[in-house]
Write a protein that holds these residues in place. Sequence first.
Motif, PDB file in Angstrom:
ATOM      1  N   ALA A   1       0.811  -1.104  -0.064  1.00 32.85           N
ATOM      2  CA  ALA A   1       0.042  -0.212   0.019  1.00 32.85           C
ATOM      3  C   ALA A   1       0.859   1.481   0.074  1.00 32.85           C
ATOM      4  O   ALA A   1       1.772   1.328   0.831  1.00 32.85           O
ATOM      5  CB  ALA A   1      -0.915  -0.018   1.128  1.00 32.85           C
TER       6      ALA A   1
ATOM      7  N   LEU B   1       0.613   5.051   0.522  1.00 36.25           N
ATOM      8  CA  LEU B   1      -0.224   6.017   1.049  1.00 36.25           C
ATOM      9  C   LEU B   1       0.171   7.364   0.516  1.00 36.25           C
ATOM     10  O   LEU B   1       1.223   7.681   0.847  1.00 36.25           O
ATOM     11  CB  LEU B   1      -0.251   5.833   2.549  1.00 36.25           C
TER      12      LEU B   1
ATOM     13  N   GLY C   1       4.625   6.263   4.146  1.00 31.38           N
ATOM     14  CA  GLY C   1       3.529   5.588   3.885  1.00 31.38           C
ATOM     15  C   GLY C   1       3.558   4.503   2.939  1.00 31.38           C
ATOM     16  O   GLY C   1       2.946   4.255   1.944  1.00 31.38           O
ATOM     17  N   ASN C   2       4.731   3.563   3.022  1.00 34.39           N
ATOM     18  CA  ASN C   2       4.690   2.393   2.407  1.00 34.39           C
ATOM     19  C   ASN C   2       4.480   1.192   3.178  1.00 34.39           C
ATOM     20  O   ASN C   2       5.358   1.150   4.150  1.00 34.39           O
ATOM     21  CB  ASN C   2       6.275   2.118   1.832  1.00 34.39           C
TER      22      ASN C   2
ATOM     23  N   ALA D   1      -8.541  -1.752  -1.432  1.00 38.88           N
ATOM     24  CA  ALA D   1      -7.957  -0.189  -1.492  1.00 38.88           C
ATOM     25  C   ALA D   1      -9.045   0.771  -0.638  1.00 38.88           C
ATOM     26  O   ALA D   1      -8.867   1.301   0.062  1.00 38.88           O
ATOM     27  CB  ALA D   1      -7.850   0.131  -2.612  1.00 38.88           C
TER      28      ALA D   1
ATOM     29  N   VAL E   1      -9.166  -0.086   2.975  1.00 39.25           N
ATOM     30  CA  VAL E   1      -8.130   0.388   3.754  1.00 39.25           C
ATOM     31  C   VAL E   1      -8.252   1.726   3.767  1.00 39.25           C
ATOM     32  O   VAL E   1      -8.118   2.359   4.874  1.00 39.25           O
ATOM     33  CB  VAL E   1      -6.575  -0.099   2.870  1.00 39.25           C
ATOM     34  N   GLU E   2      -8.595   2.263   2.810  1.00 34.76           N
ATOM     35  CA  GLU E   2      -8.905   3.878   2.928  1.00 34.76           C
ATOM     36  C   GLU E   2      -9.924   4.338   3.902  1.00 34.76           C
ATOM     37  O   GLU E   2      -9.710   5.303   4.773  1.00 34.76           O
ATOM     38  CB  GLU E   2      -9.270   4.708   1.396  1.00 34.76           C
TER      39      GLU E   2
ATOM     40  N   VAL F   1      -6.945   9.329   3.468  1.00 35.55           N
ATOM     41  CA  VAL F   1      -5.695   8.688   3.071  1.00 35.55           C
ATOM     42  C   VAL F   1      -5.869   7.924   1.787  1.00 35.55           C
ATOM     43  O   VAL F   1      -6.464   6.931   1.733  1.00 35.55           O
ATOM     44  CB  VAL F   1      -5.034   7.750   4.093  1.00 35.55           C
TER      45      VAL F   1
ATOM     46  N   VAL G   1      -5.009   5.765  -1.054  1.00 28.81           N
ATOM     47  CA  VAL G   1      -4.314   4.379  -0.947  1.00 28.81           C
ATOM     48  C   VAL G   1      -4.074   3.738  -2.465  1.00 28.81           C
ATOM     49  O   VAL G   1      -4.933   3.720  -2.985  1.00 28.81           O
ATOM     50  CB  VAL G   1      -4.725   3.186   0.037  1.00 28.81           C
TER      51      VAL G   1
ATOM     52  N   LEU H   1      -2.873   0.466  -4.234  1.00 33.65           N
ATOM     53  CA  LEU H   1      -2.527  -0.788  -4.015  1.00 33.65           C
ATOM     54  C   LEU H   1      -1.637  -1.479  -4.959  1.00 33.65           C
ATOM     55  O   LEU H   1      -2.053  -1.272  -6.161  1.00 33.65           O
ATOM     56  CB  LEU H   1      -3.485  -1.633  -3.532  1.00 33.65           C
TER      57      LEU H   1
END
Length: 179
Positions: free
Chosen positions: A6, A8, A42-43, A58, A61-62, A73, A75, A77
């Motif tokens: 991810a 970011l 943000g990795n 994705a 996660v966001e 944020v 994201v 992927l």
Amino acid sequence: MQRFVAFLRGMNLGGRRIKNEELRRHFEEIGFEEVSTFRASGNVIFATPLREAEAKLAARVEAELGERLGYEVPVFLRSDEEIAAVAARRPFEAKAVAKSKGKLQVSFRGRKPTAAAKEKALAVATDQDLLAIEDRELYWLPSGGISESDLDLKTLDAALGERTIRTMGTVEQIAARCR
């Protein structure tokens, strides 16, 4: 297990400060496994036992990070196989890369551009700012530092959508960690 990276956007810039340990914990609390972070930009490398479409993953996660952190944020992927392919790409001649004082940049995008979007984006390339597009990534070889460039990023974003950028060196190091 599916493995992903991810990327970011906008982490540890301005008021968006987060330590890697905190970011790792959030990903673990979301339910991911084998979570590790790379650098403070943000990795996040992680695995999931769920077979979930990338776009849905994705978005999840966001949403989770937005709720936990209190700000949006974006994201981007990529699967571990995709990261290996990105790291292996050489979109510019070795001679041009060696001549450049800038670092090769990889701009991750959310979707593969249409032919018209690709044409519009590549039209802003110059001899000082070489551009190439392969799959969902824009490769940018500036002749110097990116802050010194006159590249029209607004036109690129209008044509290709939102982005986050990493150097090819960072992408190669992340790919090595995914093996």
